[in-house]
Design a protein around this motif. Structure first.
Motif, PDB file in Angstrom:
ATOM      1  N   GLU A 173       0.853  -1.178   0.000  1.00  0.00           N
ATOM      2  CA  GLU A 173       0.000   0.000   0.000  1.00  0.00           C
ATOM      3  C   GLU A 173       0.894   1.234   0.000  1.00  0.00           C
ATOM      4  OE1 GLU A 173      -3.634   1.975   2.590  1.00  0.00           O
ATOM      5  OE2 GLU A 173      -2.855   0.011   3.139  1.00  0.00           O
ATOM      6  N   GLU A 174       0.602   2.155  -0.921  1.00  0.00           N
ATOM      7  CA  GLU A 174       1.398   3.373  -1.040  1.00  0.00           C
ATOM      8  C   GLU A 174       0.497   4.588  -0.922  1.00  0.00           C
ATOM      9  OE1 GLU A 174       5.012   1.991  -3.987  1.00  0.00           O
ATOM     10  OE2 GLU A 174       3.230   2.850  -4.886  1.00  0.00           O
ATOM     11  N   GLU A 175       1.134   5.715  -0.559  1.00  0.00           N
ATOM     12  CA  GLU A 175       0.404   6.970  -0.496  1.00  0.00           C
ATOM     13  C   GLU A 175       1.253   8.063  -1.136  1.00  0.00           C
ATOM     14  OE1 GLU A 175      -0.288   8.262   3.498  1.00  0.00           O
ATOM     15  OE2 GLU A 175       1.749   7.827   4.120  1.00  0.00           O
ATOM     16  N   TRP A 176       0.587   9.097  -1.642  1.00  0.00           N
ATOM     17  CA  TRP A 176       1.265  10.226  -2.290  1.00  0.00           C
ATOM     18  C   TRP A 176       1.681  11.205  -1.210  1.00  0.00           C
ATOM     19  CZ3 TRP A 176       3.262  11.101  -6.896  1.00  0.00           C
ATOM     20  CH2 TRP A 176       3.550  12.415  -7.291  1.00  0.00           C
ATOM     21  N   VAL A 177       3.000  11.429  -1.089  1.00  0.00           N
ATOM     22  CA  VAL A 177       3.535  12.296  -0.042  1.00  0.00           C
ATOM     23  C   VAL A 177       4.257  13.460  -0.710  1.00  0.00           C
ATOM     24  CG1 VAL A 177       5.087  12.437   1.932  1.00  0.00           C
ATOM     25  CG2 VAL A 177       3.813  10.330   1.501  1.00  0.00           C
ATOM     26  N   VAL A 178       3.912  14.682  -0.275  1.00  0.00           N
ATOM     27  CA  VAL A 178       4.539  15.884  -0.817  1.00  0.00           C
ATOM     28  C   VAL A 178       5.550  16.388   0.203  1.00  0.00           C
ATOM     29  CG1 VAL A 178       4.158  18.235  -1.624  1.00  0.00           C
ATOM     30  CG2 VAL A 178       2.476  16.455  -2.122  1.00  0.00           C
ATOM     31  N   ASP A 179       6.786  16.590  -0.246  1.00  0.00           N
ATOM     32  CA  ASP A 179       7.835  17.116   0.625  1.00  0.00           C
ATOM     33  C   ASP A 179       7.565  18.610   0.831  1.00  0.00           C
ATOM     34  OD1 ASP A 179      10.092  17.642   2.051  1.00  0.00           O
ATOM     35  OD2 ASP A 179      11.509  17.156   0.444  1.00  0.00           O
ATOM     36  N   ALA A 180       7.449  19.024   2.095  1.00  0.00           N
ATOM     37  CA  ALA A 180       7.123  20.418   2.416  1.00  0.00           C
ATOM     38  C   ALA A 180       8.236  21.369   1.974  1.00  0.00           C
ATOM     39  CB  ALA A 180       6.856  20.573   3.916  1.00  0.00           C
ATOM     40  N   ALA A 181       9.472  20.921   2.000  1.00  0.00           N
ATOM     41  CA  ALA A 181      10.599  21.802   1.672  1.00  0.00           C
ATOM     42  C   ALA A 181      10.726  22.038   0.165  1.00  0.00           C
ATOM     43  CB  ALA A 181      11.899  21.216   2.230  1.00  0.00           C
ATOM     44  N   THR A 182      10.608  20.986  -0.635  1.00  0.00           N
ATOM     45  CA  THR A 182      10.815  21.124  -2.092  1.00  0.00           C
ATOM     46  C   THR A 182       9.517  21.243  -2.869  1.00  0.00           C
ATOM     47  OG1 THR A 182      10.825  18.723  -2.420  1.00  0.00           O
ATOM     48  CG2 THR A 182      12.952  19.781  -1.945  1.00  0.00           C
ATOM     49  N   GLY A 183       8.415  20.769  -2.309  1.00  0.00           N
ATOM     50  CA  GLY A 183       7.135  20.812  -3.003  1.00  0.00           C
ATOM     51  C   GLY A 183       6.950  19.669  -3.989  1.00  0.00           C
ATOM     52  N   ARG A 184       7.888  18.738  -3.998  1.00  0.00           N
ATOM     53  CA  ARG A 184       7.789  17.583  -4.895  1.00  0.00           C
ATOM     54  C   ARG A 184       7.092  16.438  -4.179  1.00  0.00           C
ATOM     55  NH1 ARG A 184      13.660  17.363  -7.855  1.00  0.00           N
ATOM     56  NH2 ARG A 184      13.465  19.350  -8.918  1.00  0.00           N
ATOM     57  N   GLY A 185       6.358  15.662  -4.970  1.00  0.00           N
ATOM     58  CA  GLY A 185       5.649  14.533  -4.389  1.00  0.00           C
ATOM     59  C   GLY A 185       6.169  13.211  -4.945  1.00  0.00           C
ATOM     60  N   ALA A 186       5.887  12.150  -4.180  1.00  0.00           N
ATOM     61  CA  ALA A 186       6.299  10.815  -4.604  1.00  0.00           C
ATOM     62  C   ALA A 186       5.405   9.789  -3.928  1.00  0.00           C
ATOM     63  CB  ALA A 186       7.771  10.562  -4.248  1.00  0.00           C
ATOM     64  N   TRP A 187       5.309   8.616  -4.547  1.00  0.00           N
ATOM     65  CA  TRP A 187       4.581   7.506  -3.938  1.00  0.00           C
ATOM     66  C   TRP A 187       5.506   6.791  -2.967  1.00  0.00           C
ATOM     67  CZ3 TRP A 187      -0.454   6.949  -4.252  1.00  0.00           C
ATOM     68  CH2 TRP A 187      -1.144   7.491  -5.329  1.00  0.00           C
ATOM     69  N   LEU A 188       5.100   6.694  -1.713  1.00  0.00           N
ATOM     70  CA  LEU A 188       5.904   6.034  -0.676  1.00  0.00           C
ATOM     71  C   LEU A 188       5.058   4.978   0.018  1.00  0.00           C
ATOM     72  CD1 LEU A 188       7.617   9.158   0.892  1.00  0.00           C
ATOM     73  CD2 LEU A 188       8.578   7.575  -0.786  1.00  0.00           C
TER      74      LEU A 188
END
Length: 196
Positions: A173-188
């Motif tokens: 199971e993965e979720e979309w996480v947005v990095d607060a510092a860079t604003g980039r997201g990834a599935w983790l």
């Protein structure tokens, strides 16, 4: 040019496309069809004769005989007629072409050897259908029966909740996480606390 042939024994109308390879004969036929006097057109004595074969025959026009070959079209062509030059009514689907060849030619200039052998016209009626069978229609896939049986069994196993032989399913199971510092997201992967 579409040709209507009505059989005397039964009231069935069949339509064919007539492809005339001799330009002089094509002009004579066109003039006879466009003649205002129907008796002069009927006096031409147009006949199609197929004696020994349903693919090879003779086209008779004004007493002259021309060899004719029947070929299947690569796709069906629809035929329409109109009575008021506004509304069209579909009359039939045409699937064959009658190719009237030139008299006295050693080799048939209008029919390629592969067409004559296979009984199918390589080209359709219009330029976009040129070599349609080779360009548009895919050849059948040659797959061994045991391969089809194995794929079917594996698919049924998956649908039943199992895994095919030699494979293992891992559910992550993965979720979309947005990095607060860079604003980039990834599935983790979702983190599970051991306390729960």
């Amino acid at each position: 040019m579409a040709v209507n042939l009505a059989h005397e024994a039964r009231d069935v109308e069949e339509q064919y496309i007539l492809r005339v390879k001799d330009p002089a004969l094509a002009d004579e036929l066109r003039a006879a069809l466009q003649a205002e006097d129907p008796q002069s057109a009927a006096a031409c004595g147009v006949q199609l004769v197929f004696q020994d074969s349903d693919r090879q025959g003779t086209f008779v026009f004004k007493g002259r005989q021309y060899p004719v070959t029947v070929l299947n079209l690569p796709s069906v062509v629809e035929s329409y007629k109109t009575l008021d030059d506004v509304n069209l009514v579909k009359t039939t689907d045409i699937g064959q072409v009658l190719v009237v060849l030139v008299v006295g030619s050693a080799a048939d200039p209008g029919v390629a050897p592969d067409e004559a052998a296979g009984g199918e016209a390589r080209d359709g009626v219009t330029p976009p259908m040129r070599n349609a069978r080779g360009r548009i229609f895919r050849n059948p896939i040659d797959v061994a029966p045991h391969v089809v049986q194995k794929v079917e069994f594996d698919l049924l196993t998956i649908l039943a909740g199992g895994a095919p032989e030699g494979l293992k399913f891992v559910d992550t199971e993965e979720e979309w996480v947005v990095d607060a510092a860079t604003g980039r997201g990834a599935w983790l992967p979702v983190r599970r606390d051991k306390g729960r």
